[in-house]
Design a protein around this motif. Sequence first.
Motif, PDB file in Angstrom:
ATOM      1  N   ARG A 253       6.756  -5.939 -15.008  1.00 43.35           N
ATOM      2  CA  ARG A 253       7.086  -4.727 -14.167  1.00 43.35           C
ATOM      3  C   ARG A 253       7.425  -5.003 -12.796  1.00 43.35           C
ATOM      4  N   THR A 254       8.381  -4.230 -12.504  1.00 44.94           N
ATOM      5  CA  THR A 254       8.912  -4.244 -11.043  1.00 44.94           C
ATOM      6  C   THR A 254       9.023  -2.902 -10.565  1.00 44.94           C
ATOM      7  N   VAL A 255       8.988  -2.934  -9.048  1.00 52.07           N
ATOM      8  CA  VAL A 255       8.796  -1.652  -8.265  1.00 52.07           C
ATOM      9  C   VAL A 255       9.986  -1.932  -7.409  1.00 52.07           C
ATOM     10  N   THR A 256      10.407  -0.793  -7.105  1.00 49.44           N
ATOM     11  CA  THR A 256      11.597  -0.542  -6.139  1.00 49.44           C
ATOM     12  C   THR A 256      11.393   0.341  -4.889  1.00 49.44           C
ATOM     13  N   TYR A 257      11.656   0.082  -3.967  1.00 46.52           N
ATOM     14  CA  TYR A 257      11.448   0.845  -2.658  1.00 46.52           C
ATOM     15  C   TYR A 257      12.574   0.915  -1.763  1.00 46.52           C
ATOM     16  N   SER A 258      12.801   1.813  -0.999  1.00 43.94           N
ATOM     17  CA  SER A 258      13.886   1.864  -0.067  1.00 43.94           C
ATOM     18  C   SER A 258      13.066   1.556   1.457  1.00 43.94           C
ATOM     19  N   TYR A 259      14.104   1.110   2.252  1.00 41.40           N
ATOM     20  CA  TYR A 259      13.661   0.766   3.586  1.00 41.40           C
ATOM     21  C   TYR A 259      13.202   1.888   4.604  1.00 41.40           C
ATOM     22  N   SER A 260      13.743   3.242   4.053  1.00 39.56           N
ATOM     23  CA  SER A 260      13.270   4.359   4.770  1.00 39.56           C
ATOM     24  C   SER A 260      11.776   4.537   4.211  1.00 39.56           C
ATOM     25  N   ASP A 261      11.240   4.125   3.213  1.00 36.16           N
ATOM     26  CA  ASP A 261      10.153   4.461   2.847  1.00 36.16           C
ATOM     27  C   ASP A 261       8.915   3.543   3.959  1.00 36.16           C
ATOM     28  N   VAL A 262       9.626   2.473   4.036  1.00 36.23           N
ATOM     29  CA  VAL A 262       8.636   1.602   5.054  1.00 36.23           C
ATOM     30  C   VAL A 262       8.636   2.270   6.583  1.00 36.23           C
ATOM     31  N   LEU A 263      10.018   2.858   7.016  1.00 40.46           N
ATOM     32  CA  LEU A 263      10.141   3.500   8.164  1.00 40.46           C
ATOM     33  C   LEU A 263       9.466   4.692   8.175  1.00 40.46           C
TER      34      LEU A 263
ATOM     35  N   LYS B 165       1.061  -1.106  -0.106  1.00 42.02           N
ATOM     36  CA  LYS B 165      -0.085  -0.052   0.055  1.00 42.02           C
ATOM     37  C   LYS B 165       0.940   1.242  -0.085  1.00 42.02           C
ATOM     38  N   ALA B 166       0.761   2.038  -1.265  1.00 40.72           N
ATOM     39  CA  ALA B 166       1.820   2.945  -1.117  1.00 40.72           C
ATOM     40  C   ALA B 166       1.036   4.392  -1.478  1.00 40.72           C
ATOM     41  N   ASN B 167       1.788   5.350  -0.619  1.00 40.17           N
ATOM     42  CA  ASN B 167       1.225   6.679  -0.732  1.00 40.17           C
ATOM     43  C   ASN B 167       1.671   7.375  -2.081  1.00 40.17           C
ATOM     44  N   GLY B 168       0.776   7.705  -2.831  1.00 38.49           N
ATOM     45  CA  GLY B 168       1.103   8.471  -4.186  1.00 38.49           C
ATOM     46  C   GLY B 168       1.066   9.676  -4.203  1.00 38.49           C
ATOM     47  N   GLY B 169       0.589  10.616  -3.055  1.00 33.31           N
ATOM     48  CA  GLY B 169       0.517  11.831  -2.983  1.00 33.31           C
ATOM     49  C   GLY B 169      -0.662  12.337  -3.252  1.00 33.31           C
ATOM     50  N   ARG B 170      -1.132  13.573  -2.926  1.00 27.80           N
ATOM     51  CA  ARG B 170      -2.528  14.057  -3.187  1.00 27.80           C
ATOM     52  C   ARG B 170      -3.660  13.133  -3.112  1.00 27.80           C
ATOM     53  N   ARG B 171      -3.640  12.403  -1.783  1.00 27.10           N
ATOM     54  CA  ARG B 171      -4.749  11.765  -1.608  1.00 27.10           C
ATOM     55  C   ARG B 171      -4.839  10.513  -2.285  1.00 27.10           C
ATOM     56  N   LYS B 172      -3.823  10.073  -3.181  1.00 28.62           N
ATOM     57  CA  LYS B 172      -3.808   8.747  -4.053  1.00 28.62           C
ATOM     58  C   LYS B 172      -2.951   7.590  -3.238  1.00 28.62           C
TER      59      LYS B 172
ATOM     60  N   LYS C 287       6.406   5.238   6.592  1.00 26.70           N
ATOM     61  CA  LYS C 287       5.222   4.463   6.736  1.00 26.70           C
ATOM     62  C   LYS C 287       4.750   5.296   4.975  1.00 26.70           C
ATOM     63  N   THR C 288       5.625   5.586   4.222  1.00 27.79           N
ATOM     64  CA  THR C 288       5.142   6.066   3.035  1.00 27.79           C
ATOM     65  C   THR C 288       4.624   4.796   1.985  1.00 27.79           C
ATOM     66  N   VAL C 289       5.243   3.690   2.633  1.00 29.15           N
ATOM     67  CA  VAL C 289       4.836   2.346   1.965  1.00 29.15           C
ATOM     68  C   VAL C 289       4.584   1.386   3.175  1.00 29.15           C
TER      69      VAL C 289
ATOM     70  N   VAL D  55      -2.414   0.118  -4.346  1.00 32.42           N
ATOM     71  CA  VAL D  55      -2.352  -0.948  -3.686  1.00 32.42           C
ATOM     72  C   VAL D  55      -2.013  -2.022  -4.752  1.00 32.42           C
ATOM     73  N   ASN D  56      -0.848  -2.892  -4.463  1.00 25.42           N
ATOM     74  CA  ASN D  56      -0.450  -3.712  -5.541  1.00 25.42           C
ATOM     75  C   ASN D  56      -0.248  -4.946  -4.680  1.00 25.42           C
ATOM     76  N   GLU D  57      -0.120  -5.906  -5.512  1.00 27.06           N
ATOM     77  CA  GLU D  57       0.155  -7.387  -4.983  1.00 27.06           C
ATOM     78  C   GLU D  57       1.077  -7.891  -5.894  1.00 27.06           C
ATOM     79  N   GLY D  58       2.383  -8.575  -5.365  1.00 28.40           N
ATOM     80  CA  GLY D  58       3.284  -9.061  -6.060  1.00 28.40           C
ATOM     81  C   GLY D  58       4.412  -9.990  -5.435  1.00 28.40           C
ATOM     82  N   VAL D  59       5.508 -10.371  -5.834  1.00 33.02           N
ATOM     83  CA  VAL D  59       6.302 -11.380  -5.236  1.00 33.02           C
ATOM     84  C   VAL D  59       7.678 -10.345  -4.904  1.00 33.02           C
ATOM     85  N   LEU D  60       8.035 -10.458  -3.551  1.00 29.92           N
ATOM     86  CA  LEU D  60       9.374  -9.863  -3.156  1.00 29.92           C
ATOM     87  C   LEU D  60      10.332 -10.793  -3.983  1.00 29.92           C
TER      88      LEU D  60
END
Length: 79
Positions: free
Chosen positions: A58-68, A25-32, A70-72, A35-40
């Motif tokens: 399609r792959t997406v990448t996130y940093s651990y700080s995004d989880v910290l 569940k990723a915050n897209g900004g401006r109230r967006k 709570k952006t993701v 929600v995506n499902e995939g495999v780590l």
Amino acid sequence: MEKVRTLASIKNDIERHIGEKVTLKANGGRRKVYVNEGVLESVYPSIFVIRLDNDTQRTVTYSYSDVLTKTVQISFGSI
């Protein structure tokens, strides 16, 4: 009281779930909220990679700080 999380503990927690199904569940900004499902797919020192289910290329990448920060929000296993 919530457990204090560090980047190292977040990385270790995510690293234990390589190859498992995840829901993002990723915050897209401006109230967006996306929600995506995939495999780590893989874990690197600064980021982790998730291959999305809805598109095989399609792959997406996130940093651990995004989880910290709570952006993701990531949950393991299918919901």
